[in-house]
Design a protein around this motif. Structure first.
Motif, mmCIF file in Angstrom:
data_model
loop_
_atom_site.group_PDB
_atom_site.id
_atom_site.type_symbol
_atom_site.label_atom_id
_atom_site.label_comp_id
_atom_site.label_asym_id
_atom_site.label_seq_id
_atom_site.Cartn_x
_atom_site.Cartn_y
_atom_site.Cartn_z
ATOM 1 N N SER A 139 5.654 -96.021 -51.383
ATOM 2 C CA SER A 139 4.941 -95.501 -50.302
ATOM 3 C C SER A 139 5.460 -96.423 -49.241
ATOM 4 C CB SER A 139 3.328 -95.361 -50.510
ATOM 5 O OG SER A 139 2.968 -96.722 -50.941
ATOM 6 N N THR A 140 5.235 -97.706 -49.354
ATOM 7 C CA THR A 140 5.593 -98.522 -48.153
ATOM 8 C C THR A 140 6.907 -98.205 -47.711
ATOM 9 O OG1 THR A 140 4.150 -100.350 -49.284
ATOM 10 C CG2 THR A 140 6.053 -100.953 -47.464
ATOM 11 N N SER A 141 7.831 -98.075 -48.697
ATOM 12 C CA SER A 141 9.167 -97.417 -48.283
ATOM 13 C C SER A 141 9.117 -96.426 -47.290
ATOM 14 C CB SER A 141 10.039 -97.548 -49.220
ATOM 15 O OG SER A 141 11.607 -97.293 -48.957
ATOM 16 N N MET A 142 8.484 -95.382 -47.829
ATOM 17 C CA MET A 142 8.444 -94.139 -47.099
ATOM 18 C C MET A 142 7.632 -94.250 -45.626
ATOM 19 S SD MET A 142 9.961 -92.047 -49.308
ATOM 20 C CE MET A 142 10.486 -91.911 -51.037
ATOM 21 N N MET A 143 6.672 -95.004 -45.593
ATOM 22 C CA MET A 143 6.071 -95.031 -43.961
ATOM 23 C C MET A 143 7.024 -95.956 -43.344
ATOM 24 S SD MET A 143 1.929 -95.683 -45.239
ATOM 25 C CE MET A 143 2.265 -97.041 -46.390
ATOM 26 N N GLY A 144 7.604 -96.981 -43.799
ATOM 27 C CA GLY A 144 8.578 -97.812 -42.996
ATOM 28 C C GLY A 144 9.735 -97.026 -42.361
ATOM 29 N N ARG A 145 10.138 -96.108 -43.175
ATOM 30 C CA ARG A 145 11.565 -95.463 -42.896
ATOM 31 C C ARG A 145 10.930 -94.247 -41.669
ATOM 32 N NH1 ARG A 145 13.405 -92.726 -48.337
ATOM 33 N NH2 ARG A 145 12.834 -94.718 -48.852
ATOM 34 N N VAL A 146 9.589 -93.764 -41.939
ATOM 35 C CA VAL A 146 9.278 -92.663 -40.826
ATOM 36 C C VAL A 146 8.871 -93.409 -39.737
ATOM 37 C CG1 VAL A 146 6.943 -91.311 -40.467
ATOM 38 C CG2 VAL A 146 8.164 -91.219 -42.706
ATOM 39 N N GLY A 147 8.277 -94.631 -39.803
ATOM 40 C CA GLY A 147 8.011 -95.434 -38.593
ATOM 41 C C GLY A 147 9.365 -95.800 -37.763
ATOM 42 N N GLN A 148 10.461 -96.099 -38.493
ATOM 43 C CA GLN A 148 11.484 -96.224 -37.898
ATOM 44 C C GLN A 148 12.130 -95.018 -37.129
ATOM 45 O OE1 GLN A 148 13.263 -98.180 -41.658
ATOM 46 N NE2 GLN A 148 14.956 -98.948 -39.868
ATOM 47 N N VAL A 149 11.913 -93.961 -37.728
ATOM 48 C CA VAL A 149 12.388 -92.645 -37.158
ATOM 49 C C VAL A 149 11.586 -92.299 -35.899
ATOM 50 C CG1 VAL A 149 12.663 -90.181 -37.295
ATOM 51 C CG2 VAL A 149 13.562 -91.717 -39.115
ATOM 52 N N VAL A 150 10.480 -92.610 -36.032
ATOM 53 C CA VAL A 150 9.100 -92.107 -35.132
ATOM 54 C C VAL A 150 9.316 -93.019 -33.750
ATOM 55 C CG1 VAL A 150 6.838 -92.011 -34.287
ATOM 56 C CG2 VAL A 150 7.449 -91.055 -36.415
ATOM 57 N N TYR A 151 9.571 -94.283 -33.719
ATOM 58 C CA TYR A 151 9.564 -95.045 -32.707
ATOM 59 C C TYR A 151 11.166 -95.310 -32.325
ATOM 60 C CZ TYR A 151 5.288 -97.398 -33.087
ATOM 61 O OH TYR A 151 3.767 -97.852 -32.985
ATOM 62 N N THR A 152 12.133 -95.011 -32.934
ATOM 63 C CA THR A 152 13.448 -94.951 -32.570
ATOM 64 C C THR A 152 13.674 -93.640 -31.394
ATOM 65 O OG1 THR A 152 14.465 -96.278 -34.267
ATOM 66 C CG2 THR A 152 15.893 -94.797 -32.834
ATOM 67 N N ALA A 153 12.882 -92.438 -32.099
ATOM 68 C CA ALA A 153 12.899 -91.222 -31.533
ATOM 69 C C ALA A 153 12.236 -91.291 -29.885
ATOM 70 C CB ALA A 153 12.489 -90.223 -32.079
ATOM 71 N N THR A 154 11.278 -92.196 -29.934
ATOM 72 C CA THR A 154 10.547 -92.306 -28.702
ATOM 73 C C THR A 154 10.780 -93.362 -27.806
ATOM 74 O OG1 THR A 154 8.650 -93.325 -30.113
ATOM 75 C CG2 THR A 154 8.596 -90.960 -29.959
ATOM 76 N N THR A 155 11.945 -93.875 -28.207
ATOM 77 C CA THR A 155 12.236 -95.205 -27.304
ATOM 78 C C THR A 155 12.435 -94.817 -25.935
ATOM 79 O OG1 THR A 155 13.784 -96.820 -27.157
ATOM 80 C CG2 THR A 155 14.755 -94.782 -28.099
ATOM 81 N N LEU A 156 13.044 -93.809 -25.369
ATOM 82 C CA LEU A 156 12.999 -93.573 -24.165
ATOM 83 C C LEU A 156 11.678 -92.838 -23.593
ATOM 84 C CD1 LEU A 156 16.574 -92.189 -24.102
ATOM 85 C CD2 LEU A 156 15.711 -94.701 -23.487
ATOM 86 N N ASN A 157 10.971 -92.384 -24.446
ATOM 87 C CA ASN A 157 9.608 -91.783 -23.911
ATOM 88 C C ASN A 157 8.788 -91.714 -24.963
ATOM 89 O OD1 ASN A 157 7.491 -90.059 -23.084
ATOM 90 N ND2 ASN A 157 8.603 -87.920 -23.459
ATOM 91 N N PRO A 158 7.661 -93.151 -24.820
ATOM 92 C CA PRO A 158 6.813 -93.560 -26.105
ATOM 93 C C PRO A 158 5.750 -92.544 -25.873
ATOM 94 C CG PRO A 158 7.462 -95.193 -24.482
ATOM 95 C CD PRO A 158 7.809 -93.868 -23.830
ATOM 96 N N LYS A 159 5.461 -91.509 -25.295
ATOM 97 C CA LYS A 159 4.556 -90.563 -25.438
ATOM 98 C C LYS A 159 4.889 -89.165 -26.222
ATOM 99 C CE LYS A 159 1.322 -92.984 -23.225
ATOM 100 N NZ LYS A 159 -0.001 -93.504 -24.163
ATOM 101 N N ALA A 160 6.233 -89.274 -26.323
ATOM 102 C CA ALA A 160 6.816 -88.022 -26.953
ATOM 103 C C ALA A 160 6.386 -87.741 -28.437
ATOM 104 C CB ALA A 160 8.353 -87.991 -27.058
ATOM 105 N N LYS A 161 6.109 -86.498 -28.657
ATOM 106 C CA LYS A 161 5.741 -85.729 -30.066
ATOM 107 C C LYS A 161 7.132 -85.765 -30.802
ATOM 108 C CE LYS A 161 2.310 -83.400 -27.926
ATOM 109 N NZ LYS A 161 1.436 -81.834 -27.867
ATOM 110 N N VAL A 162 7.156 -86.259 -32.238
ATOM 111 C CA VAL A 162 8.505 -86.240 -32.955
ATOM 112 C C VAL A 162 8.175 -85.179 -34.069
ATOM 113 C CG1 VAL A 162 9.978 -87.625 -34.304
ATOM 114 C CG2 VAL A 162 8.855 -88.561 -32.369
ATOM 115 N N TYR A 163 9.243 -84.347 -34.142
ATOM 116 C CA TYR A 163 9.435 -83.398 -35.378
ATOM 117 C C TYR A 163 10.613 -83.752 -36.168
ATOM 118 C CZ TYR A 163 6.182 -80.299 -32.565
ATOM 119 O OH TYR A 163 4.949 -79.972 -32.044
ATOM 120 N N ILE A 164 10.172 -84.159 -37.584
ATOM 121 C CA ILE A 164 11.335 -84.530 -38.414
ATOM 122 C C ILE A 164 11.407 -83.673 -39.451
ATOM 123 C CG2 ILE A 164 11.973 -86.249 -40.272
ATOM 124 C CD1 ILE A 164 10.136 -88.111 -38.996
#
Length: 206
Positions: A149-174
């Protein structure tokens, strides 16, 4: 009789003079025509004068610096840390695409030991689109393999934060292979999409 002979002389002289003029003019025309045919005439009058080259005011690309997010262990848990990636962008989504390519390639060698990733090696970016405060990320099925679970949450966080790097308020769909990712991993980590930085901090503790 003398007058007639005089007039004949005048007429002959005049004819000779006119003939000489005609020959001269004709020769001049022929010379002009010959030399003109050897010199190409520009079709556009404005092209006759060579204009000095003007410096280009168009920028080759808009340089942006998105961040890639890695995981770094702390005393009690792990935290997400940014690493800037300089990108000369031409297409609208190019900065984020470049950031994700760096993310999926893993941390650089010099950062090993401090920064890490739980995104499985071999995960590919199948598609990415950022529009209207939304970022859609489509990853290969490798993204769902291995880890707790820690690995899963970590990779989701990496995707979410990288995806919102140019727009921190953006909504992310994976998505995975083009389908929305609702449950991740064997332990069944549920994803409530769309994901934002705020919702990740609230619902997923690293």
């Amino acid at each position: 009789m003398k007058d007639q002979q005089g007039s004949n002389r005048i007429s002959s002289g005049a004819i000779a003079a006119v003939s000489a003029v005609v020959v001269a003019v004709g020769g001049g025309v022929a010379w002009f025509t010959t030399h003109s045919s050897n010199t190409p005439t520009p079709s556009n009058p404005s092209e006759r004068i060579a204009q000095p080259a003007q410096p280009s005011t168009k920028q080759p690309a808009n340089e942006q610096t998105p961040n890639v997010y890695w995981l770094r262990p702390t005393d009690k848990n792990v935290t997400l840390v940014p690493q800037p990636v300089r990108v000369a962008s031409i297409r609208p989504n190019q900065p984020l695409e470049a950031a994700f390519q760096s993310l999926l390639a893993g941390p650089p060698a010099e950062a090993e030991g401090t920064n890490s990733t739980t995104i499985p090696k071999g995960t590919k970016l199948l598609g990415l689109k950022a529009e209207n405060d939304e970022v859609h990320v489509n990853l290969s099925e490798d993204f769902t393999s291995g880890g707790g679970s820690t690995s899963m949450m970590g990779r989701v966080g990496q995707v979410v934060y990288t995806a919102t790097t140019l727009n921190p308020k953006a909504k992310v769909y994976i998505d995975v292979n083009g389908k929305p990712l609702d449950v991740l991993g064997g332990e069944g980590l549920e994803l409530q999409q769309p994901l934002t930085r705020e919702s990740f901090q609230k619902n997923y503790q690293l």
